[in-house]
Scaffold this active site. Structure first.
Site, PDB file in Angstrom:
ATOM      1  N   ARG A 129       0.842  -1.216   0.000  1.00 58.12           N
ATOM      2  CA  ARG A 129       0.000   0.000   0.000  1.00 58.12           C
ATOM      3  C   ARG A 129       0.870   1.256   0.000  1.00 58.12           C
ATOM      4  O   ARG A 129       0.554   2.248  -0.653  1.00 58.12           O
ATOM      5  CB  ARG A 129      -0.946   0.009   1.209  1.00 58.12           C
ATOM      6  CG  ARG A 129      -2.157  -0.891   0.991  1.00 58.12           C
ATOM      7  CD  ARG A 129      -3.137  -0.785   2.134  1.00 58.12           C
ATOM      8  NE  ARG A 129      -3.643   0.569   2.317  1.00 58.12           N
ATOM      9  CZ  ARG A 129      -4.163   1.034   3.459  1.00 58.12           C
ATOM     10  NH1 ARG A 129      -4.245   0.256   4.503  1.00 58.12           N
ATOM     11  NH2 ARG A 129      -4.606   2.265   3.540  1.00 58.12           N
ATOM     12  N   ASN A 149      -7.133   9.929   5.563  1.00 59.46           N
ATOM     13  CA  ASN A 149      -6.268   9.251   4.598  1.00 59.46           C
ATOM     14  C   ASN A 149      -4.830   9.168   5.107  1.00 59.46           C
ATOM     15  O   ASN A 149      -4.357  10.074   5.783  1.00 59.46           O
ATOM     16  CB  ASN A 149      -6.307   9.976   3.248  1.00 59.46           C
ATOM     17  CG  ASN A 149      -7.702   9.976   2.653  1.00 59.46           C
ATOM     18  OD1 ASN A 149      -8.561   9.229   3.128  1.00 59.46           O
ATOM     19  ND2 ASN A 149      -7.940  10.790   1.645  1.00 59.46           N
ATOM     20  N   VAL A 150      -4.172   8.078   4.735  1.00 56.56           N
ATOM     21  CA  VAL A 150      -2.805   7.842   5.217  1.00 56.56           C
ATOM     22  C   VAL A 150      -1.808   7.933   4.065  1.00 56.56           C
ATOM     23  O   VAL A 150      -0.652   7.565   4.206  1.00 56.56           O
ATOM     24  CB  VAL A 150      -2.719   6.455   5.914  1.00 56.56           C
ATOM     25  CG1 VAL A 150      -3.522   6.450   7.211  1.00 56.56           C
ATOM     26  CG2 VAL A 150      -3.205   5.329   4.993  1.00 56.56           C
ATOM     27  N   HIS A 207      -5.647   9.220  11.077  1.00 60.56           N
ATOM     28  CA  HIS A 207      -5.351   7.788  11.060  1.00 60.56           C
ATOM     29  C   HIS A 207      -3.875   7.503  10.782  1.00 60.56           C
ATOM     30  O   HIS A 207      -3.534   6.382  10.398  1.00 60.56           O
ATOM     31  CB  HIS A 207      -6.257   7.078  10.046  1.00 60.56           C
ATOM     32  CG  HIS A 207      -7.708   7.083  10.473  1.00 60.56           C
ATOM     33  ND1 HIS A 207      -8.746   6.754   9.634  1.00 60.56           N
ATOM     34  CD2 HIS A 207      -8.288   7.396  11.669  1.00 60.56           C
ATOM     35  CE1 HIS A 207      -9.908   6.856  10.297  1.00 60.56           C
ATOM     36  NE2 HIS A 207      -9.651   7.253  11.525  1.00 60.56           N
ATOM     37  N   CYS A 212      13.977  -3.234  15.759  1.00 56.52           N
ATOM     38  CA  CYS A 212      14.389  -1.865  16.076  1.00 56.52           C
ATOM     39  C   CYS A 212      15.853  -1.853  16.498  1.00 56.52           C
ATOM     40  O   CYS A 212      16.708  -1.313  15.809  1.00 56.52           O
ATOM     41  CB  CYS A 212      13.475  -1.290  17.163  1.00 56.52           C
ATOM     42  SG  CYS A 212      13.951   0.367  17.682  1.00 56.52           S
ATOM     43  N   GLY A 247     -15.676  12.662   0.308  1.00 54.53           N
ATOM     44  CA  GLY A 247     -15.127  11.348   0.009  1.00 54.53           C
ATOM     45  C   GLY A 247     -15.031  10.402   1.176  1.00 54.53           C
ATOM     46  O   GLY A 247     -14.158   9.542   1.203  1.00 54.53           O
ATOM     47  N   ASN A 249     -19.869  13.597  -2.376  1.00 45.68           N
ATOM     48  CA  ASN A 249     -19.801  12.136  -2.409  1.00 45.68           C
ATOM     49  C   ASN A 249     -20.806  11.655  -3.457  1.00 45.68           C
ATOM     50  O   ASN A 249     -21.970  12.052  -3.412  1.00 45.68           O
ATOM     51  CB  ASN A 249     -20.162  11.556  -1.023  1.00 45.68           C
ATOM     52  CG  ASN A 249     -19.739  10.105  -0.871  1.00 45.68           C
ATOM     53  OD1 ASN A 249     -19.877   9.303  -1.793  1.00 45.68           O
ATOM     54  ND2 ASN A 249     -19.221   9.776   0.296  1.00 45.68           N
ATOM     55  N   ALA A 290     -21.154  13.976  -6.780  1.00 45.54           N
ATOM     56  CA  ALA A 290     -20.232  13.881  -7.913  1.00 45.54           C
ATOM     57  C   ALA A 290     -18.850  13.528  -7.389  1.00 45.54           C
ATOM     58  O   ALA A 290     -18.562  13.712  -6.199  1.00 45.54           O
ATOM     59  CB  ALA A 290     -20.185  15.234  -8.632  1.00 45.54           C
TER      60      ALA A 290
HETATM   61  P1  OAD Z   1     -14.696   4.468   2.709  1.00 45.77           P
HETATM   62  O1  OAD Z   1     -14.146   3.483   1.738  1.00 45.77           O
HETATM   63  O2  OAD Z   1     -15.476   3.960   3.855  1.00 45.77           O
HETATM   64  O3  OAD Z   1     -15.636   5.513   1.943  1.00 45.77           O
HETATM   65  C1  OAD Z   1     -15.200   6.140   0.773  1.00 45.77           C
HETATM   66  C2  OAD Z   1     -16.309   7.052   0.308  1.00 45.77           C
HETATM   67  O4  OAD Z   1     -15.847   7.731  -0.842  1.00 45.77           O
HETATM   68  C3  OAD Z   1     -17.601   6.336  -0.079  1.00 45.77           C
HETATM   69  O5  OAD Z   1     -18.687   6.947   0.608  1.00 45.77           O
HETATM   70  C4  OAD Z   1     -17.701   6.548  -1.587  1.00 45.77           C
HETATM   71  O6  OAD Z   1     -19.045   6.736  -2.024  1.00 45.77           O
HETATM   72  C5  OAD Z   1     -16.912   7.824  -1.762  1.00 45.77           C
HETATM   73  N1  OAD Z   1     -16.304   8.000  -3.095  1.00 45.77           N
HETATM   74  C6  OAD Z   1     -15.952   7.057  -3.999  1.00 45.77           C
HETATM   75  N2  OAD Z   1     -15.394   7.638  -5.076  1.00 45.77           N
HETATM   76  C7  OAD Z   1     -15.373   8.972  -4.845  1.00 45.77           C
HETATM   77  C8  OAD Z   1     -14.908  10.105  -5.570  1.00 45.77           C
HETATM   78  N3  OAD Z   1     -14.325   9.983  -6.753  1.00 45.77           N
HETATM   79  N4  OAD Z   1     -15.068  11.332  -5.006  1.00 45.77           N
HETATM   80  C9  OAD Z   1     -15.658  11.460  -3.788  1.00 45.77           C
HETATM   81  N5  OAD Z   1     -16.111  10.433  -3.064  1.00 45.77           N
HETATM   82  C10 OAD Z   1     -15.971   9.202  -3.584  1.00 45.77           C
HETATM   83  O7  OAD Z   1     -13.455   5.386   3.170  1.00 45.77           O
HETATM   84  P2  OAD Z   1     -13.342   6.313   4.453  1.00 45.77           P
HETATM   85  O8  OAD Z   1     -14.637   6.944   4.783  1.00 45.77           O
HETATM   86  O9  OAD Z   1     -12.156   7.181   4.261  1.00 45.77           O
HETATM   87  O10 OAD Z   1      -9.540   3.490   8.637  1.00 45.77           O
HETATM   88  O11 OAD Z   1     -13.007   5.230   5.552  1.00 45.77           O
HETATM   89  C11 OAD Z   1     -12.768   5.606   6.854  1.00 45.77           C
HETATM   90  C12 OAD Z   1     -11.750   4.712   7.482  1.00 45.77           C
HETATM   91  O12 OAD Z   1     -12.152   3.341   7.367  1.00 45.77           O
HETATM   92  C13 OAD Z   1     -10.397   4.734   6.808  1.00 45.77           C
HETATM   93  O13 OAD Z   1      -9.586   5.801   7.224  1.00 45.77           O
HETATM   94  C14 OAD Z   1      -9.810   3.423   7.217  1.00 45.77           C
HETATM   95  C15 OAD Z   1     -11.011   2.552   6.928  1.00 45.77           C
HETATM   96  O14 OAD Z   1     -11.033   1.316   7.498  1.00 45.77           O
HETATM   97  C16 OAD Z   1      -8.482   2.895   9.155  1.00 45.77           C
HETATM   98  O15 OAD Z   1      -7.706   2.237   8.482  1.00 45.77           O
HETATM   99  C17 OAD Z   1      -8.317   3.118  10.621  1.00 45.77           C
END
Ligand code: OAD
Length: 261
Positions: free
Chosen positions: A72, A104-105, A121, A152, A198, A224, A240
């Site tokens: 990743r 995001n990481v 995160h 380490c 997003g 979104n 969008a």
């Molecule tokens: P998700 O994968 O849960 O959600 C991504 C969102 O982006 C969804 O609601 C999609 O509809 C939307 N999406 C897709 N394509 C898009 C685009 N081009 N423009 C805008 N939006 C779009 O990801 P996160 O909400 O970031 O945590 O997830 C939260 C956390 O869950 C992450 O940080 C990670 C994950 O498990 C850890 O790893 C601790």
């Protein structure tokens, strides 16, 4: 996306806003070629988070977890910020106070020029010793030990630190970095504008920041393509992709804020 037309009331709120916060999620990096977590094609579609993204998984199968994060990291390092990251970097000059809170990481916000940011995160770009907390660049750690987490061995305490490096990300079941969460929570409680872009808004405590901002009376804008649990509370919802919607929104805000009155 075509030019965005804002209704008068919303334009007035965006013009008056002084303390803005953006909460970003994986969807913002989708158009940089990085996968989201949930939904079709997401990272969690055919993988179980508890086998890859928990401390227990790391202690049970350290090599498997290390290699997944190394891959990743390599994908993120090879990606480039997209127009959504660049638009968000501009928000720092649009508002007297602005904080970007990202889940995001991948470091793409930082590479697009965002400086006022908290990474709730953590980051894929660093590895951290699970025992003494020493940090080193992930690229260097992976080059030194591609298949297993490197030891380490920092000098001191007799034989040196016996810990292992792990990715500097937050795993399920772990606390978020306290200072980052505190900064984000304070900003959400005091903001008059919250952009939610997003993110599926399903993972807490990050999603709780939306509740905090709503309670504070902030104007909430959501970008979104798919609805989220908070969509019905948004004052403006742009269904969008962020790569198109964020630059359009940013232009609209810049032009309404350049007006006097
Ligand atoms: P998700 O994968 O849960 O959600 C991504 C969102 O982006 C969804 O609601 C999609 O509809 C939307 N999406 C897709 N394509 C898009 C685009 N081009 N423009 C805008 N939006 C779009 O990801 P996160 O909400 O970031 O945590 O997830 C939260 C956390 O869950 C992450 O940080 C990670 C994950 O498990 C850890 O790893 C601790």
């Amino acid at each position: 996306m075509e030019e965005l037309r804002l209704d008068a009331e919303l334009a007035a709120r965006l013009r008056r806003a002084t303390r803005a916060v953006a909460l970003a999620g994986a969807g913002v990096s989708k158009e940089s070629g990085l996968g989201t977590f949930r939904g079709a094609g997401g990272l969690w579609e055919d993988r179980r988070p508890e086998e890859l993204a928990t401390p227990e998984a790391f202690y049970r199968t350290p090599g498997k977890v290390w290699r997944w994060y190394a891959a990743r990291y390599a994908t993120a390092a090879a990606a480039a910020p997209n127009s959504a990251h660049h638009a968000l970097a501009r928000w720092e000059s649009l508002f007297p106070s602005f904080l970007l809170v990202t889940q995001n990481v991948d470091d793409l916000h930082q590479r697009a020029g965002s400086r006022r940011l908290v990474a709730l995160h953590g980051t894929l770009a660093e590895a951290v010793c699970d025992t003494c907390g020493r940090r080193r660049p992930m690229g260097e750690a992976v080059a030194a030990s591609p298949a297993e987490p490197p030891a380490c061995g920092v000098p001191g305490g007799g034989t040196g630190c016996r810990g292992r490096f792990r990715p500097a990300v937050v795993w399920f079941g772990e606390n978020l970095p306290a200072a980052a969460l505190e900064t984000a929570s304070r900003a959400a409680a005091a903001c008059d504008l919250l952009l939610v872009a997003g993110t599926s808004a399903l993972v807490y405590p990050a999603a709780g920041l939306i509740e905090t901002a709503l309670r504070a009376g902030a104007c909430v804008v959501e970008i979104n393509p798919e609805p989220t649990p908070f969509s019905r509370f948004a004052h403006l919802r742009l269904a969008a992709p962020a790569g198109a919607a964020l630059p359009a929104l940013t232009e609209a805000i810049a032009s309404c804020r350049s007006m006097t009155g």
